[in-house]
Design an enzyme around this catalytic site. Structure first.
Site, PDB file in Angstrom:
ATOM      1  N   GLU A 165      -7.074  -7.170  10.602  1.00  0.00           N
ATOM      2  CA  GLU A 165      -5.703  -6.752  10.944  1.00  0.00           C
ATOM      3  C   GLU A 165      -5.362  -6.908  12.422  1.00  0.00           C
ATOM      4  OE1 GLU A 165      -5.282  -2.789   9.385  1.00  0.00           O
ATOM      5  OE2 GLU A 165      -5.888  -3.399   7.380  1.00  0.00           O
ATOM      6  N   ASN A 208      -9.609 -10.871   7.938  1.00  0.00           N
ATOM      7  CA  ASN A 208      -9.027 -10.090   6.840  1.00  0.00           C
ATOM      8  C   ASN A 208      -7.724  -9.439   7.309  1.00  0.00           C
ATOM      9  OD1 ASN A 208      -9.446  -8.909   4.128  1.00  0.00           O
ATOM     10  ND2 ASN A 208      -9.670  -6.951   5.206  1.00  0.00           N
ATOM     11  N   HIS A 245      -2.261  -5.387  -0.803  1.00  0.00           N
ATOM     12  CA  HIS A 245      -1.741  -4.049  -1.122  1.00  0.00           C
ATOM     13  C   HIS A 245      -0.273  -4.244  -1.489  1.00  0.00           C
ATOM     14  CE1 HIS A 245      -5.314  -2.024   0.273  1.00  0.00           C
ATOM     15  NE2 HIS A 245      -5.256  -2.637   1.437  1.00  0.00           N
ATOM     16  N   GLU A 273      -8.491  -6.323  -1.143  1.00  0.00           N
ATOM     17  CA  GLU A 273      -8.208  -4.876  -1.239  1.00  0.00           C
ATOM     18  C   GLU A 273      -7.083  -4.623  -2.230  1.00  0.00           C
ATOM     19  OE1 GLU A 273      -7.571  -3.152   2.652  1.00  0.00           O
ATOM     20  OE2 GLU A 273      -9.215  -4.276   3.545  1.00  0.00           O
ATOM     21  N   ASP A 275      -4.424  -3.504  -4.701  1.00  0.00           N
ATOM     22  CA  ASP A 275      -3.862  -2.390  -5.460  1.00  0.00           C
ATOM     23  C   ASP A 275      -2.363  -2.628  -5.558  1.00  0.00           C
ATOM     24  OD1 ASP A 275      -3.185  -1.651  -2.802  1.00  0.00           O
ATOM     25  OD2 ASP A 275      -4.620  -0.012  -2.757  1.00  0.00           O
TER      26      ASP A 275
HETATM   27  O1  9MR Z   1      -9.075   3.198   1.910  1.00  0.00           O
HETATM   28  C1  9MR Z   1      -9.331   3.540   3.252  1.00  0.00           C
HETATM   29  C2  9MR Z   1      -9.029   5.000   3.474  1.00  0.00           C
HETATM   30  O2  9MR Z   1      -9.947   5.805   2.802  1.00  0.00           O
HETATM   31  C3  9MR Z   1      -9.042   5.319   4.945  1.00  0.00           C
HETATM   32  O3  9MR Z   1      -8.603   6.647   5.148  1.00  0.00           O
HETATM   33  C4  9MR Z   1      -8.187   4.344   5.695  1.00  0.00           C
HETATM   34  C5  9MR Z   1      -8.219   4.630   7.161  1.00  0.00           C
HETATM   35  O4  9MR Z   1      -7.559   3.717   7.907  1.00  0.00           O
HETATM   36  O5  9MR Z   1      -8.613   3.012   5.460  1.00  0.00           O
HETATM   37  C6  9MR Z   1      -8.475   2.659   4.134  1.00  0.00           C
HETATM   38  O6  9MR Z   1      -8.840   1.323   3.942  1.00  0.00           O
HETATM   39  C7  9MR Z   1      -8.058   0.363   4.651  1.00  0.00           C
HETATM   40  C8  9MR Z   1      -8.953  -0.831   4.915  1.00  0.00           C
HETATM   41  O7  9MR Z   1     -10.105  -0.429   5.599  1.00  0.00           O
HETATM   42  C9  9MR Z   1      -8.233  -1.902   5.711  1.00  0.00           C
HETATM   43  N1  9MR Z   1      -7.012  -2.281   5.075  1.00  0.00           N
HETATM   44  C10 9MR Z   1      -6.134  -1.194   4.692  1.00  0.00           C
HETATM   45  C11 9MR Z   1      -6.866  -0.177   3.854  1.00  0.00           C
HETATM   46  C12 9MR Z   1      -5.928   0.891   3.367  1.00  0.00           C
HETATM   47  O8  9MR Z   1      -5.436   1.637   4.421  1.00  0.00           O
END
Ligand code: 9MR
Length: 679
Positions: A165, A208, A245, A273, A275
């Site tokens: 990101e 990513n 997402h 990722e 969903d």
């Molecule tokens: O799913 C993850 C969540 O449990 C955490 O609180 C969050 C913190 O930033 O990160 C989420 O996973 C993220 C992933 O690492 C990167 N892309 C976005 C995902 C959803 O926020």
């Protein structure tokens, strides 16, 4: 591999012939990928060489429903938070890999692979990193973080999200503000990838991001321009992860175009990722279809198992409901991949409990495998009338698999080289015939490849009637191999005295810290071993002895492999045998020393290391022989180190109905992946 006719082949029973005929008639032996319907996401994805993964949280592994679904359905695992900087290096130089280690051992114990997420990200970054203001310090901290984390997981990670990101949303196409961007400038991404490649040359390195699925978005174009720039300048990048997402509508219409455009740059792409708000069946099906339609889209990962596990749990975005029942979207995904939807079933924790306490370093005493369909077939050309491709050796290096194999035809044997980024690419890789290099024409077979670290040189060991080798400073240059040289002046006496009517074949080199050993077989029930010092290698092989023997020549036939098991002081020996059904299979032994004696591990026909009887063939029973091959190693040097769990074995198989001249048989290569909990 023996060079001429199949000596004294055990007769195949009438029953065996009948079974072969039935298999052929039913069409499964030649079925196209996807024609056989599996009932889990992972097994169905595997039929096209892809994986199906999920994000996993350590603290949920003790939940039987959760672990039950995980182990049944998914073949790739991404730690949801456990590999992020705030967990792995909460204060400078003090690393904590314990939570992620639990996920990695769980995954490997169940035959799943792991995506490393993530090394460089502006979020979930501990305060001490964010407050660094001087570039020299930050550069050193960043390099140390990448290097230490990758070293800890070396050989255990399918792909790393090296940078996550880094781009802004909206129309600017610029990098997002972060401590890395602010202090180090635009070059921090390139520098992170270069550091990562040095830290583990065998791992895939990915960028990513989210909101890069729509081809028309400025952010997509900006990431695309970066990847194009990297690939054109040789900055190491192997893959791009599209987080996916999505809102209720699912993917943008251009998603497949985007995946294909990135893939055309020469990188793999993955959905990392996934969903989708409210999980509509169409939205999920469209997403998966986009991946299936792009050859270099190597897998799909959903961001959690049950709706209750999701970071967006209010939107019910996943494939299982909060009780662990399959949702309609699950069936849509499975059937889109060509699988069979079953009635909604609750995924209990029944099978999950007992066998999860495993030692990461110990090999199991029983093995189960799932086989791909044939992935690599002969590619004859105008001057190579190849009938079979055999005896593969494989290393993963610089983001690619490099496969060396024998090519067989009625007129004899030579060698071929191919490389590819992922197994889904194996079938389309170019075959480079090594008789065009200084290796030359004539009888060359059964190659083994490794990097000899003390000389920083690649070795190809092969049989020529004697034991021969060539060297190359560039693994990827098929023309760079030197002319054959011999390890021995002539056949050692002990071999000449014991070989009987057999053939001297399948030379194999492995070294510990001080000594290199050369193993070979004689198709007559003997495994031989010679030794030389690491300093003298490749010269000085001497003291040839019988390392293992069997009064039944077929029980200890040929194609031996010897490996160091990662994280243990054990070595693993595999030798190919011919079973009572006339089919090839592997027996295994272990030893505490390469020069020591071997104790049976899975060494019988009823409890084999790998035989058609302990291999599932979800893509169709295309072979009943599990013959000469090579383990996918954790590294690529002369120690031949393999992981202790989650084994994969590239092997030669054969249409059970094929018959006739041994050298003209249509051998092809497939991949076994270890399954089951025993690990
Ligand atoms: O799913 C993850 C969540 O449990 C955490 O609180 C969050 C913190 O930033 O990160 C989420 O996973 C993220 C992933 O690492 C990167 N892309 C976005 C995902 C959803 O926020």
């Amino acid at each position: 591999m023996h060079p001429r006719g199949r000596p004294g082949l055990r007769p195949i029973s009438a029953l065996g012939l009948l079974a072969a005929a039935v298999l052929t008639l039913s069409g499964t032996a030649t079925a196209a990928p996807g024609a056989v319907q599996a009932t889990t996401l992972g097994a169905q994805a595997a039929q096209s060489g892809r994986y199906f993964g999920t994000a996993v949280a350590t603290y949920k592994l003790g939940d039987g429903t959760y672990a039950g679904i995980l182990d049944r359905e998914f073949t790739m695992v991404t730690p949801e938070n456990e590999m992020k900087w705030d967990t792995t290096e909460p204060s400078r130089g003090s690393f904590n890999f314990a939570p992620a280690d639990q996920i990695v051992s769980h995954a490997t114990a169940h035959g799943a692979r792991v995506r490393g997420h993530t090394l460089v990200w502006h979020s979930q970054l501990p305060g001490w990193v964010g407050s660094i203001i001087d570039a020299t310090t930050l550069r050193s901290v960043l390099n140390n973080h990448i290097t230490t984390q990758m070293a800890h997981y070396k050989g255990k990670i399918y792909a790393w999200d090296v940078v996550n990101e880094a781009f802004n949303d909206g129309s600017s196409g610029t990098h997002r503000a972060s401590v890395f961007q602010n202090v180090l400038g635009d070059g921090f991404i390139e520098s992170a990838f270069r550091t990562a490649r040095t830290a583990d040359p065998a791992a895939r390195l990915c960028y990513n991001d989210y909101n890069i699925e729509d081809w028309n978005a400025a952010k997509t174009q900006a990431v695309y321009a970066m990847v194009r720039d990297f690939t054109s300048r040789g900055v190491p990048i192997d893959c791009v992860g599209f987080q996916a997402h999505f809102g209720t509508g699912g993917p943008p219409v251009s998603f497949q175009t985007t995946l294909a455009a990135f893939a055309a740059l020469g990188v793999d792409v993955q959905i990392t990722e996934l969903d989708i708000a409210q999980a509509s069946t169409t939205a999920y099906a469209n997403t998966v279809k986009a991946c299936l339609n792009v050859a270099r889209c190597t897998g799909v990962t959903v961001w959690g198992i049950r709706d209750s596990d999701s970071w967006r749990s209010g939107e019910n975005p996943l494939l299982f409901d909060s009780s662990g029942n399959k949702k309609a979207a699950y069936n849509a995904v499975l059937t889109t991949m060509g699988g069979t939807a079953t009635a909604a079933t609750k995924a209990g924790g029944v099978a999950a409990g007992a066998d999860r306490s495993t030692s990461a370093a110990a090999l199991p005493s029983a093995f189960r495998w799932s086989s791909s369909g044939p992935l690599i077939a002969p590619k004859p050309d105008a001057t190579h009338a190849i009938a079979g491709i055999k005896d593969p050796s494989v290393v993963r290096y610089n983001g690619k698999y490099h496969v060396f194999a024998s090519v067989a035809s009625a007129s004899g044997y030579n060698l071929v080289y191919l490389s590819f980024t992922d197994w889904s690419q194996a079938g389309s890789a170019t075959h480079h015939y090594l008789d065009r290099s200084a290796i030359g024409t004539g009888y060359r077979a059964a190659p083994q490849v490794f990097s000899y670290a003390p000389q920083r040189l690649w070795y190809l060991v092969y049989q020529t009637g004697n034991a021969s080798y060539s060297t190359n400073s560039d693994l990827s240059d098929p023309n760079g191999w030197s002319a054959p040289r011999g390890f021995y002046a002539s056949m050692p006496d002990v071999i000449a005295q014991n070989i009987g009517g057999g053939y001297w074949v399948d030379m194999w080199v492995i070294c510990d810290r001080a000594t290199c050993y050369l193993f070979s077989s004689d198709d007559n029930g003997h495994l031989y071993r010679s030794r030389t010092s690491v300093a003298q290698f490749p010269n000085g092989f001497t003291d040839t002895v019988i390392a293992l023997q069997d009064s039944d020549r077929y029980a200890l036939f040929e194609a031996s492999n010897v490996y160091q098991v990662q994280g243990s002081d054990r070595y693993l020996l595999l030798v190919e045998a011919i079973g009572s059904d006339g089919r090839r299979y592997f027996r295994s032994w272990t030893s505490a020393a390469l020069g020591g004696s071997w104790s049976p591990l899975a060494a019988s026909e009823s409890s084999p290391f790998a035989r058609s009887t302990n291999v599932a063939f979800p893509a169709g029973s295309w072979t009943r022989d599990v013959s000469h091959g090579e383990m996918i190693r954790a590294g690529y040097d002369q120690t031949l180190t393999i992981p202790s769990c989650g084994l994969q074995y590239l092997y030669q198989g054969l249409d059970p109905a094929a018959s006739g001249d041994y050298n003209s048989l249509p051998w092809r290569l497939g991949l076994l992946t270890q399954t089951g909990a025993a690990c």
